[in-house]
Design an enzyme around this catalytic site. Sequence first.
Site, PDB file in Angstrom:
ATOM      1  N   GLY A  46       5.413   2.648  -2.756  1.00  0.00           N
ATOM      2  CA  GLY A  46       6.743   2.905  -2.206  1.00  0.00           C
ATOM      3  C   GLY A  46       7.131   1.790  -1.259  1.00  0.00           C
ATOM      4  O   GLY A  46       6.262   1.143  -0.659  1.00  0.00           O
ATOM      5  N   GLN A  51      11.884  -2.253   5.398  1.00  0.00           N
ATOM      6  CA  GLN A  51      10.632  -3.021   5.444  1.00  0.00           C
ATOM      7  C   GLN A  51      10.813  -4.473   5.008  1.00  0.00           C
ATOM      8  O   GLN A  51       9.905  -5.291   5.192  1.00  0.00           O
ATOM      9  CB  GLN A  51       9.563  -2.364   4.566  1.00  0.00           C
ATOM     10  CG  GLN A  51       9.038  -1.042   5.139  1.00  0.00           C
ATOM     11  CD  GLN A  51       8.001  -0.421   4.233  1.00  0.00           C
ATOM     12  OE1 GLN A  51       8.339   0.283   3.301  1.00  0.00           O
ATOM     13  NE2 GLN A  51       6.735  -0.705   4.485  1.00  0.00           N
ATOM     14  N   CYS A  93       0.309   1.746   4.294  1.00  0.00           N
ATOM     15  CA  CYS A  93       1.697   1.308   4.398  1.00  0.00           C
ATOM     16  C   CYS A  93       1.696  -0.205   4.279  1.00  0.00           C
ATOM     17  O   CYS A  93       0.875  -0.885   4.907  1.00  0.00           O
ATOM     18  CB  CYS A  93       2.266   1.722   5.752  1.00  0.00           C
ATOM     19  SG  CYS A  93       3.945   1.132   6.014  1.00  0.00           S
ATOM     20  N   LEU A  94       2.623  -0.743   3.490  1.00  0.00           N
ATOM     21  CA  LEU A  94       2.652  -2.195   3.283  1.00  0.00           C
ATOM     22  C   LEU A  94       3.003  -2.940   4.570  1.00  0.00           C
ATOM     23  O   LEU A  94       2.758  -4.140   4.671  1.00  0.00           O
ATOM     24  CB  LEU A  94       3.633  -2.547   2.163  1.00  0.00           C
ATOM     25  CG  LEU A  94       3.214  -2.034   0.769  1.00  0.00           C
ATOM     26  CD1 LEU A  94       4.312  -2.302  -0.254  1.00  0.00           C
ATOM     27  CD2 LEU A  94       1.895  -2.650   0.312  1.00  0.00           C
ATOM     28  N   HIS A 135       7.035   9.621   3.679  1.00  0.00           N
ATOM     29  CA  HIS A 135       6.660   8.345   4.314  1.00  0.00           C
ATOM     30  C   HIS A 135       7.841   7.362   4.283  1.00  0.00           C
ATOM     31  O   HIS A 135       8.189   6.752   5.302  1.00  0.00           O
ATOM     32  CB  HIS A 135       5.441   7.773   3.576  1.00  0.00           C
ATOM     33  CG  HIS A 135       4.948   6.466   4.112  1.00  0.00           C
ATOM     34  ND1 HIS A 135       3.718   6.327   4.718  1.00  0.00           N
ATOM     35  CD2 HIS A 135       5.513   5.228   4.133  1.00  0.00           C
ATOM     36  CE1 HIS A 135       3.561   5.068   5.093  1.00  0.00           C
ATOM     37  NE2 HIS A 135       4.636   4.377   4.745  1.00  0.00           N
ATOM     38  N   GLU A 136       8.466   7.229   3.114  1.00  0.00           N
ATOM     39  CA  GLU A 136       9.580   6.269   2.988  1.00  0.00           C
ATOM     40  C   GLU A 136      10.809   6.761   3.744  1.00  0.00           C
ATOM     41  O   GLU A 136      11.549   5.962   4.331  1.00  0.00           O
ATOM     42  CB  GLU A 136       9.906   6.005   1.520  1.00  0.00           C
ATOM     43  CG  GLU A 136       8.769   5.421   0.687  1.00  0.00           C
ATOM     44  CD  GLU A 136       8.078   4.228   1.316  1.00  0.00           C
ATOM     45  OE1 GLU A 136       8.720   3.454   2.066  1.00  0.00           O
ATOM     46  OE2 GLU A 136       6.855   4.062   1.087  1.00  0.00           O
ATOM     47  N   HIS A 139      10.618   5.707   7.222  1.00  0.00           N
ATOM     48  CA  HIS A 139      10.985   4.302   7.432  1.00  0.00           C
ATOM     49  C   HIS A 139      12.482   4.157   7.692  1.00  0.00           C
ATOM     50  O   HIS A 139      12.890   3.322   8.502  1.00  0.00           O
ATOM     51  CB  HIS A 139      10.619   3.456   6.204  1.00  0.00           C
ATOM     52  CG  HIS A 139       9.202   2.963   6.200  1.00  0.00           C
ATOM     53  ND1 HIS A 139       8.704   2.136   7.176  1.00  0.00           N
ATOM     54  CD2 HIS A 139       8.179   3.175   5.329  1.00  0.00           C
ATOM     55  CE1 HIS A 139       7.426   1.858   6.907  1.00  0.00           C
ATOM     56  NE2 HIS A 139       7.087   2.484   5.796  1.00  0.00           N
TER      57      HIS A 139
HETATM   58 NI    NI Z   1       5.242   2.416   4.783  1.00  0.00          NI
END
Ligand code: NI
Length: 165
Positions: A46, A51, A93-94, A135-136, A139
């Site tokens: 995701g 991000q 998480c990226l 999670h997204e 963000h």
């Molecule tokens: Ni993330």
Amino acid sequence: MAIRTILHYPDPRLREQGQPITEIDDRIRALIDDVAETMYAAPGVGLAATQIGEAVALFVIDVADEDEPSDLKVFINPEIVAKSGKACIREGCLSFPGVSEEVDRAAEVTVRAQDRDGKPFELKADGLLAIAIQHEHDHLQGKLMIDHLGLIKRRIVHRQMTKNG
Ligand code: NI
């Protein structure tokens, strides 16, 4: 399409909120392609527009296994309208490379959003998809996985992400 740079914690741009998208035009469709391409290249399951430094309400998710065909889901102006149950799995998480921590989430969520054509849809999700949606969605509120951790773990992760070299 282009692979974009993923911002890493503690970049302050990760704290920006994703602003509502009023018109899904070519610019937004190009951004969707960039977010998806960047997620696949990472690779991740995701990625939110915030991000990559684009403060708009949009994220993509693909939780298909490696041996399954890709299943790209695009969420524009997403809203979580129902949550139930409890789940706690180790999340990555990226924007936090090398970090994975258990986060308390709802087990099931219902989300309303628009797809890449602007068509509204409602989706009830469980399992990994439900976790990824929460999670997204976080963000887009400028909320990060570290905010879900207790004080000690939060300090450890912060130190890990800010140490020199
Ligand atoms: Ni993330």
